[in-house]
Design a protein around this motif. Structure first.
Motif, PDB file in Angstrom:
ATOM      1  N   GLN A 340      24.982  55.646  69.429  1.00  5.59           N
ATOM      2  CA  GLN A 340      25.999  56.510  70.014  1.00  5.59           C
ATOM      3  C   GLN A 340      25.459  57.919  70.246  1.00  5.59           C
ATOM      4  O   GLN A 340      25.748  58.553  71.262  1.00  5.59           O
ATOM      5  CB  GLN A 340      27.227  56.564  69.097  1.00  5.59           C
ATOM      6  CG  GLN A 340      28.420  57.316  69.681  1.00  5.59           C
ATOM      7  CD  GLN A 340      28.922  56.693  70.966  1.00  5.59           C
ATOM      8  OE1 GLN A 340      29.026  55.481  71.068  1.00  5.59           O
ATOM      9  NE2 GLN A 340      29.201  57.513  71.968  1.00  5.59           N
ATOM     10  N   LYS A 343      23.419  57.858  73.365  1.00  7.19           N
ATOM     11  CA  LYS A 343      24.273  57.828  74.564  1.00  7.19           C
ATOM     12  C   LYS A 343      24.871  59.198  74.833  1.00  7.19           C
ATOM     13  O   LYS A 343      24.956  59.643  75.986  1.00  7.19           O
ATOM     14  CB  LYS A 343      25.372  56.789  74.394  1.00  7.19           C
ATOM     15  CG  LYS A 343      24.893  55.341  74.438  1.00  7.19           C
ATOM     16  CD  LYS A 343      26.055  54.376  74.265  1.00  7.19           C
ATOM     17  CE  LYS A 343      25.577  52.933  74.316  1.00  7.19           C
ATOM     18  NZ  LYS A 343      26.705  51.968  74.092  1.00  7.19           N
ATOM     19  N   ASP A 344      25.318  59.896  73.766  1.00 10.78           N
ATOM     20  CA  ASP A 344      25.905  61.229  73.937  1.00 10.78           C
ATOM     21  C   ASP A 344      24.879  62.204  74.494  1.00 10.78           C
ATOM     22  O   ASP A 344      25.194  63.048  75.347  1.00 10.78           O
ATOM     23  CB  ASP A 344      26.433  61.736  72.592  1.00 10.78           C
ATOM     24  CG  ASP A 344      27.660  60.969  72.116  1.00 10.78           C
ATOM     25  OD1 ASP A 344      28.275  60.283  72.962  1.00 10.78           O
ATOM     26  OD2 ASP A 344      27.988  61.057  70.916  1.00 10.78           O
ATOM     27  N   ILE A 346      22.216  61.475  76.346  1.00 10.28           N
ATOM     28  CA  ILE A 346      21.957  61.146  77.745  1.00 10.28           C
ATOM     29  C   ILE A 346      23.090  61.661  78.628  1.00 10.28           C
ATOM     30  O   ILE A 346      22.854  62.209  79.715  1.00 10.28           O
ATOM     31  CB  ILE A 346      21.790  59.621  77.908  1.00 10.28           C
ATOM     32  CG1 ILE A 346      20.502  59.160  77.207  1.00 10.28           C
ATOM     33  CG2 ILE A 346      21.761  59.227  79.380  1.00 10.28           C
ATOM     34  CD1 ILE A 346      20.359  57.654  77.142  1.00 10.28           C
ATOM     35  N   ARG A 347      24.341  61.483  78.170  1.00  5.20           N
ATOM     36  CA  ARG A 347      25.484  61.945  78.950  1.00  5.20           C
ATOM     37  C   ARG A 347      25.488  63.465  79.105  1.00  5.20           C
ATOM     38  O   ARG A 347      25.761  63.999  80.180  1.00  5.20           O
ATOM     39  CB  ARG A 347      26.780  61.477  78.275  1.00  5.20           C
ATOM     40  CG  ARG A 347      28.025  61.772  79.090  1.00  5.20           C
ATOM     41  CD  ARG A 347      29.251  61.034  78.588  1.00  5.20           C
ATOM     42  NE  ARG A 347      29.532  61.337  77.191  1.00  5.20           N
ATOM     43  CZ  ARG A 347      29.370  60.489  76.197  1.00  5.20           C
ATOM     44  NH1 ARG A 347      28.923  59.260  76.426  1.00  5.20           N
ATOM     45  NH2 ARG A 347      29.644  60.831  74.947  1.00  5.20           N
ATOM     46  N   LYS A 348      25.142  64.183  77.997  1.00  4.30           N
ATOM     47  CA  LYS A 348      25.088  65.646  78.066  1.00  4.30           C
ATOM     48  C   LYS A 348      23.993  66.102  79.025  1.00  4.30           C
ATOM     49  O   LYS A 348      24.171  67.061  79.786  1.00  4.30           O
ATOM     50  CB  LYS A 348      24.841  66.212  76.671  1.00  4.30           C
ATOM     51  CG  LYS A 348      26.040  66.111  75.745  1.00  4.30           C
ATOM     52  CD  LYS A 348      25.700  66.670  74.367  1.00  4.30           C
ATOM     53  CE  LYS A 348      26.871  66.527  73.411  1.00  4.30           C
ATOM     54  NZ  LYS A 348      26.537  67.038  72.054  1.00  4.30           N
ATOM     55  N   ALA A 350      22.769  64.419  81.606  1.00  3.49           N
ATOM     56  CA  ALA A 350      23.186  64.134  82.977  1.00  3.49           C
ATOM     57  C   ALA A 350      24.182  65.168  83.473  1.00  3.49           C
ATOM     58  O   ALA A 350      24.122  65.614  84.630  1.00  3.49           O
ATOM     59  CB  ALA A 350      23.800  62.725  83.039  1.00  3.49           C
ATOM     60  N   GLU A 351      25.097  65.597  82.601  1.00  3.28           N
ATOM     61  CA  GLU A 351      26.085  66.611  82.980  1.00  3.28           C
ATOM     62  C   GLU A 351      25.402  67.949  83.244  1.00  3.28           C
ATOM     63  O   GLU A 351      25.745  68.671  84.186  1.00  3.28           O
ATOM     64  CB  GLU A 351      27.124  66.748  81.862  1.00  3.28           C
ATOM     65  CG  GLU A 351      28.201  67.797  82.116  1.00  3.28           C
ATOM     66  CD  GLU A 351      29.116  67.453  83.276  1.00  3.28           C
ATOM     67  OE1 GLU A 351      29.857  68.350  83.733  1.00  3.28           O
ATOM     68  OE2 GLU A 351      29.085  66.296  83.754  1.00  3.28           O
TER      69      GLU A 351
END
Length: 372
Positions: A340, A343-344, A346-348, A350-351
């Motif tokens: 998790q 994933k967090d 990677i998401r940060k 990308a943002e």
């Protein structure tokens, strides 16, 4: 209103069946057609039919008439349709409808429950246990259906074949171990109420504990020592306390152990104490001393402890585990947390890239932090 619905009921179910056959034919030719607008429109008609019947069930004051005249054709049309359909075209409203019927009708519909379970149990279980993400509505409605059967028609569980009942218990345990809190809580609620219901059926209770006690004790300690399942702590404690106190009171009456394999054991109480101590020693001997584990097991079997005292005892045990350099209580929960976190991250990232690619979109404070 019942009179008006009765006038159109049979034809309404025939339309339901006609659309269902059309959907099944389309999906059989091309599985991707389940996503087309025409199939979605036909499924919408089916869903609205089910919702109309469910609303009628929830509002009616003539449930006896519903059970006698409306449920039998519903079982013939809807359950057969649900069982034979492609998984992608099974309507979760079927499960919620029968949960509503069982909730409202109670024991008067018990004799039909085995047929309901026979139609929806295995096919739905196959859908929701393939992974923990697909078919979320089916998953929630399925366990709500089991909860209503458990609450209103408990004896129906013992009208189904023994091998199916074993799979049912496995499905409840699967729910208890689920990562979604509502699913886990529903599974815990079902098991806790089932154990309490069994107290009224001594012959059945004896066989149940002989078959499932050891595995359920292991499963309870598995979720108790998994930090991901911490929100269900109170119910987990209640279930564990219920089981050990039944053992302490002499349930089951037949031996749980093989006398030749356990020569020093003479009672079930002694055997279960040793079993729990062995299980905890295997998992936590590096974090707690043998005397500490022995003290915990002894306290667990103390019938004088009320619910609050039992929760305190188990909470102290879990805190002791954490004090011995155990930030994560199981390897699986550690792996899930690391996944998790990845994933967090990677998401940060990308943002951040999205904000950087659009001039003026990144907040001023964030730009200052990056520049520094």
């Amino acid at each position: 209103y019942i009179l008006q619905l009765a006038t159109i009921y049979e034809r309404m179910l025939q339309v339901y069946k006609m659309y269902s056959e059309a959907i099944s034919g389309a999906v059989a030719e091309n599985p991707m057609s389940a996503k087309t607008s025409s199939v979605r429109l036909m499924r919408a008609v089916k869903r609205e039919t089910l919702r109309l019947i469910e609303t009628t069930v929830e509002r009616t004051e003539e449930m006896g008439r519903i059970v006698e005249h409306f449920v039998p054709p519903l079982v013939d049309y809807v359950l057969a349709d649900y069982q034979s359909n492609h998984p992608d075209t099974r309507d979760p409203e079927v499960l919620s409808l029968f949960a509503a019927i069982i909730y409202k009708a109670g024991d008067s519909i018990t004799d039909q429950v085995p047929r309901v379970l026979g139609a929806v149990f295995e096919c739905t279980l196959g859908m929701i246990t393939a992974n923990m993400e697909d078919f979320p509505e089916h998953r929630i409605n399925f366990f709500n259906l089991l909860k209503e059967i458990n609450h209103k028609c408990f004896r129906a569980f013992f009208m189904i074949p023994g091998e199916v009942f074993k799979v049912l218990i496995d499905s409840i345990v699967w729910a208890i171990k689920h990562r979604e809190r509502n699913i886990a809580d529903t599974g815990l609620t079902i098991l806790h109420e089932m154990l309490r219901n069994l107290d009224q059926l001594q012959d059945v209770r004896n066989q149940f504990y002989l078959q499932f006690l050891l595995s359920l004790l292991h499963d309870m300690f598995t979720v108790l020592t998994d930090k991901e399942h911490e929100p269900g702590f109170k119910l987990q404690c209640a279930i564990l306390q219920h089981m050990v106190l039944r053992v302490e009171s002499g349930v089951p009456t037949s031996p749980l152990y093989n006398a030749t394999e356990h020569p020093g054991v003479s009672t079930n109480q002694q055997f279960i104490r040793q079993k729990i101590l062995s299980m905890l020693s295997e998992g936590f001997s590096e974090r707690m001393t043998q005397s500490q584990l022995q003290e915990f097991v002894t306290g667990l079997f103390d019938p004088s402890k009320d619910t609050a005292a039992c929760q305190t005892l188990i909470r102290d045990f879990l805190i002791s585990i954490k004090e011995y350099n155990c930030d994560q209580w199981t390897e699986s929960s550690l792996a899930l947390q690391l996944e998790q976190q990845s994933k967090d991250e990677i998401r940060k990232q990308a943002e951040m890239e999205r904000l950087q690619n659009v001039p003026g979109l990144m907040p001023v404070m964030q730009r200052e932090v990056d520049m520094s």
